[in-house]
Motif scaffolding. Sequence first.
Motif, mmCIF file in Angstrom:
data_model
loop_
_atom_site.group_PDB
_atom_site.id
_atom_site.type_symbol
_atom_site.label_atom_id
_atom_site.label_comp_id
_atom_site.label_asym_id
_atom_site.label_seq_id
_atom_site.Cartn_x
_atom_site.Cartn_y
_atom_site.Cartn_z
ATOM 1 N N ALA A 10 -12.876 1.658 -5.229
ATOM 2 C CA ALA A 10 -13.537 2.534 -4.258
ATOM 3 C C ALA A 10 -13.777 1.810 -2.945
ATOM 4 C CB ALA A 10 -14.854 3.053 -4.836
ATOM 5 N N LEU A 11 -14.216 0.564 -3.009
ATOM 6 C CA LEU A 11 -14.454 -0.196 -1.781
ATOM 7 C C LEU A 11 -13.137 -0.466 -1.043
ATOM 8 C CD1 LEU A 11 -17.199 -2.679 -2.976
ATOM 9 C CD2 LEU A 11 -17.473 -0.815 -1.347
ATOM 10 N N THR A 12 -12.078 -0.708 -1.789
ATOM 11 C CA THR A 12 -10.766 -0.932 -1.172
ATOM 12 C C THR A 12 -10.283 0.352 -0.501
ATOM 13 O OG1 THR A 12 -10.232 -2.620 -2.814
ATOM 14 C CG2 THR A 12 -8.382 -1.630 -1.632
ATOM 15 N N ALA A 13 -10.462 1.476 -1.150
ATOM 16 C CA ALA A 13 -10.055 2.759 -0.584
ATOM 17 C C ALA A 13 -10.875 3.091 0.663
ATOM 18 C CB ALA A 13 -10.219 3.866 -1.622
ATOM 19 N N ALA A 14 -12.101 2.606 0.718
ATOM 20 C CA ALA A 14 -12.986 2.902 1.846
ATOM 21 C C ALA A 14 -12.636 2.124 3.109
ATOM 22 C CB ALA A 14 -14.432 2.625 1.446
ATOM 23 N N LYS A 15 -11.815 1.121 2.981
ATOM 24 C CA LYS A 15 -11.476 0.293 4.156
ATOM 25 C C LYS A 15 -10.481 0.964 5.047
ATOM 26 C CE LYS A 15 -12.583 -4.074 2.102
ATOM 27 N NZ LYS A 15 -12.173 -5.381 1.748
#
Length: 93
Positions: A88-93
């Motif tokens: 999720a954090l990777t997708a948020a970048k």
Amino acid sequence: MSDSAELVENQATVRRGFWQKARKTMGRVPFSEDAVAAFYCATDSATPLPIRATLFGALAYFVLPIDAIPDFMLGLGFTDDAAIIVAALTAAK
């Protein structure tokens, strides 16, 4: 279930149980700081809605006691939660 209904459900789940789960895992689970960062991003109204929805979904998975690998399994219990938070954090970048 519609996307907006799922977002509302995930938000409610996270707001109800996040801090209790975070307190229990802080210092014991390597990604707990990332989960807290994801919580603050998800609850920030300046964060775009699609990113907030992704983060709330990941955090709801973290908060819920029943998931793919139960949290009580020593050494493995939080690996699925970590993978979801990192994704999720990777997708948020």
